[in-house]
Design a protein around this motif. Structure first.
Motif, PDB file in Angstrom:
ATOM      1  N   TRP A  89       0.574  -1.509   0.174  1.00 15.81           N
ATOM      2  CA  TRP A  89       0.290   0.657  -0.422  1.00 15.81           C
ATOM      3  C   TRP A  89       0.692   1.075   0.502  1.00 15.81           C
ATOM      4  CZ3 TRP A  89       0.118   3.482   4.046  1.00 15.81           C
ATOM      5  CH2 TRP A  89       0.707   3.190   5.194  1.00 15.81           C
ATOM      6  N   ILE A  90       2.186   1.159   0.559  1.00 15.98           N
ATOM      7  CA  ILE A  90       2.564   2.226   0.381  1.00 15.98           C
ATOM      8  C   ILE A  90       3.411   2.692  -1.007  1.00 15.98           C
ATOM      9  CG2 ILE A  90       5.718   3.113   0.902  1.00 15.98           C
ATOM     10  CD1 ILE A  90       5.040   1.442   3.485  1.00 15.98           C
ATOM     11  N   PHE A  94       2.460   6.079  -3.732  1.00 15.66           N
ATOM     12  CA  PHE A  94       3.329   6.646  -3.447  1.00 15.66           C
ATOM     13  C   PHE A  94       2.777   6.489  -5.522  1.00 15.66           C
ATOM     14  CE2 PHE A  94       5.762   6.991   0.114  1.00 15.66           C
ATOM     15  CZ  PHE A  94       5.758   8.510  -0.194  1.00 15.66           C
ATOM     16  N   HIS A  95       2.994   5.940  -6.202  1.00 11.37           N
ATOM     17  CA  HIS A  95       2.260   4.957  -7.624  1.00 11.37           C
ATOM     18  C   HIS A  95       1.600   6.750  -7.739  1.00 11.37           C
ATOM     19  CE1 HIS A  95       3.138   3.939 -11.271  1.00 11.37           C
ATOM     20  NE2 HIS A  95       1.394   4.358 -11.065  1.00 11.37           N
ATOM     21  N   ARG A  96       0.547   6.766  -6.523  1.00  8.48           N
ATOM     22  CA  ARG A  96      -0.733   7.973  -7.148  1.00  8.48           C
ATOM     23  C   ARG A  96      -0.181   9.267  -7.074  1.00  8.48           C
ATOM     24  NH1 ARG A  96      -5.833   5.082  -5.946  1.00  8.48           N
ATOM     25  NH2 ARG A  96      -4.728   2.719  -6.072  1.00  8.48           N
ATOM     26  N   ILE A  97       0.759   9.414  -5.624  1.00  9.89           N
ATOM     27  CA  ILE A  97       0.764  10.562  -5.580  1.00  9.89           C
ATOM     28  C   ILE A  97       2.602  11.163  -6.721  1.00  9.89           C
ATOM     29  CG2 ILE A  97       2.207  11.818  -4.277  1.00  9.89           C
ATOM     30  CD1 ILE A  97       1.320  10.051  -2.041  1.00  9.89           C
ATOM     31  N   THR A  98       2.801  10.170  -6.848  1.00  9.83           N
ATOM     32  CA  THR A  98       4.508  10.625  -8.244  1.00  9.83           C
ATOM     33  C   THR A  98       3.601  10.818  -9.827  1.00  9.83           C
ATOM     34  OG1 THR A  98       5.039   7.950  -8.655  1.00  9.83           O
ATOM     35  CG2 THR A  98       6.312   9.620  -7.326  1.00  9.83           C
ATOM     36  N   PRO A 150      10.724  10.173  -9.147  1.00  9.15           N
ATOM     37  CA  PRO A 150       9.790  10.535  -8.931  1.00  9.15           C
ATOM     38  C   PRO A 150       9.697   9.819 -10.545  1.00  9.15           C
ATOM     39  CG  PRO A 150       9.428  12.857  -8.045  1.00  9.15           C
ATOM     40  CD  PRO A 150      11.418  12.333  -8.111  1.00  9.15           C
ATOM     41  N   PHE A 151      10.028  10.132 -11.563  1.00  7.12           N
ATOM     42  CA  PHE A 151      10.099   9.496 -13.445  1.00  7.12           C
ATOM     43  C   PHE A 151      10.385   8.216 -13.141  1.00  7.12           C
ATOM     44  CE2 PHE A 151      11.615   8.922 -16.996  1.00  7.12           C
ATOM     45  CZ  PHE A 151      10.838   9.556 -18.208  1.00  7.12           C
ATOM     46  N   VAL A 152      11.426   8.290 -12.265  1.00  2.21           N
ATOM     47  CA  VAL A 152      11.867   6.418 -12.609  1.00  2.21           C
ATOM     48  C   VAL A 152      11.380   5.544 -11.686  1.00  2.21           C
ATOM     49  CG1 VAL A 152      13.980   4.921 -11.870  1.00  2.21           C
ATOM     50  CG2 VAL A 152      14.333   7.337 -13.165  1.00  2.21           C
ATOM     51  N   TYR A 153      10.597   6.155 -10.462  1.00  2.00           N
ATOM     52  CA  TYR A 153       9.858   5.509  -9.685  1.00  2.00           C
ATOM     53  C   TYR A 153       8.287   5.331  -9.998  1.00  2.00           C
ATOM     54  CZ  TYR A 153       6.958   3.402  -6.055  1.00  2.00           C
ATOM     55  OH  TYR A 153       5.999   3.052  -5.163  1.00  2.00           O
ATOM     56  N   HIS A 154       7.577   6.303 -11.176  1.00  2.28           N
ATOM     57  CA  HIS A 154       6.239   5.522 -11.504  1.00  2.28           C
ATOM     58  C   HIS A 154       6.571   4.618 -13.004  1.00  2.28           C
ATOM     59  CE1 HIS A 154       2.174   6.990 -11.971  1.00  2.28           C
ATOM     60  NE2 HIS A 154       2.353   7.612 -12.923  1.00  2.28           N
ATOM     61  N   GLY A 155       7.501   5.079 -13.538  1.00  5.98           N
ATOM     62  CA  GLY A 155       8.225   4.814 -14.837  1.00  5.98           C
ATOM     63  C   GLY A 155       8.101   2.865 -14.716  1.00  5.98           C
ATOM     64  N   ALA A 156       9.145   2.409 -13.801  1.00 10.09           N
ATOM     65  CA  ALA A 156       9.272   1.198 -13.067  1.00 10.09           C
ATOM     66  C   ALA A 156       8.203   0.480 -12.612  1.00 10.09           C
ATOM     67  CB  ALA A 156      10.466   1.202 -12.079  1.00 10.09           C
ATOM     68  N   ASN A 157       7.181   1.062 -11.723  1.00 10.53           N
ATOM     69  CA  ASN A 157       6.534   0.642 -10.850  1.00 10.53           C
ATOM     70  C   ASN A 157       4.814   0.694 -12.498  1.00 10.53           C
ATOM     71  OD1 ASN A 157       5.233  -0.280  -8.183  1.00 10.53           O
ATOM     72  ND2 ASN A 157       4.070   1.645  -8.497  1.00 10.53           N
ATOM     73  N   GLY A 158       4.623   1.520 -13.055  1.00 14.18           N
ATOM     74  CA  GLY A 158       3.664   0.919 -13.959  1.00 14.18           C
ATOM     75  C   GLY A 158       3.926  -0.037 -15.371  1.00 14.18           C
ATOM     76  N   ILE A 159       6.034  -0.134 -15.435  1.00 11.59           N
ATOM     77  CA  ILE A 159       6.068  -1.856 -15.756  1.00 11.59           C
ATOM     78  C   ILE A 159       5.434  -2.955 -14.756  1.00 11.59           C
ATOM     79  CG2 ILE A 159       8.118  -2.666 -16.542  1.00 11.59           C
ATOM     80  CD1 ILE A 159       9.538  -0.007 -17.506  1.00 11.59           C
TER      81      ILE A 159
END
Length: 196
Positions: A89-90, A94-98, A150-159
């Motif tokens: 859930w964390i 953070f995926h939504r926040i980023t 945030p860019f890398v995190y959101h992209g990696a979590n999107g994958i």
């Protein structure tokens, strides 16, 4: 009618039919009432279901004050404080926040370019680059980190989410494995983009 006596479960219906049978028996016509109108009329006439709750005349403001006082004493719904922090859930939060933060930065920059071109204010990428170059080194790295992580995190979590869409890594171990992989990739590539 049901709202007056509460929801009718099987016990309540049995009680009603027994009462209706005893009422009709006492009136010397032995018949079981099967018509819902008859049961309703018996319930309305039956003293057991009538209520004599006293009411108080109040103004709208007094009712609002009572409602506010009741809401202050009402327990709050469970929130983040009662849950043990978990990776799932964390990372979802953070995926939504980023995503919101990156979209906000993108739209702010796009609207700034559009507004300055309409208002004939000299603002283009060269102006942006020269303003960034004039900042102290510490501030430059901070701004790059604020954009890169945030860019890398959101992209990696999107994958990671795309992997889930294909039905891969949906077990608890797989979810945690991919979560830690996203955090590692974010740390490595985010640091690289910050310091290049």
């Amino acid at each position: 009618m049901i709202s007056r006596i509460g929801l009718l479960n099987k016990q309540s219906i049995n009680l009603i039919t027994k009462n209706s049978y005893s009422i009709t028996k006492s009136s010397s016509s032995i018949q079981i009432l099967k018509n819902s109108r008859s049961i309703t009329s018996i319930l309305l006439n039956n003293k057991r279901f009538s209520s004599s709750i006293p009411t108080v005349s109040t103004t709208h403001d007094q009712e609002q004050d009572v409602l506010v006082a009741q809401r202050k004493n009402r327990p709050t719904s469970p929130h983040l404080q009662i849950y043990q922090p978990q990776l799932t859930w964390i990372m979802s939060s953070f995926h939504r926040i980023t995503g919101i933060a990156l979209a906000g930065m993108f739209y702010t920059l796009t609207c700034t370019f559009a507004a300055t071109s309409i208002l004939n204010i000299p603002f283009d990428t060269n102006t942006l680059v020269s303003a960034f170059a004039s900042l102290p080194i510490f501030l430059q790295y901070s701004i790059k980190a604020i954009g890169a992580f945030p860019f890398v995190y959101h992209g990696a979590n999107g994958i990671r989410h795309i992997l889930w869409d294909f039905g891969k890594e949906l077990t608890l171990k797989g979810v945690y494995r991919t979560g830690y992989a996203v955090l590692a990739v974010t740390a490595l590539i985010g640091t690289y983009l910050t310091f290049i």
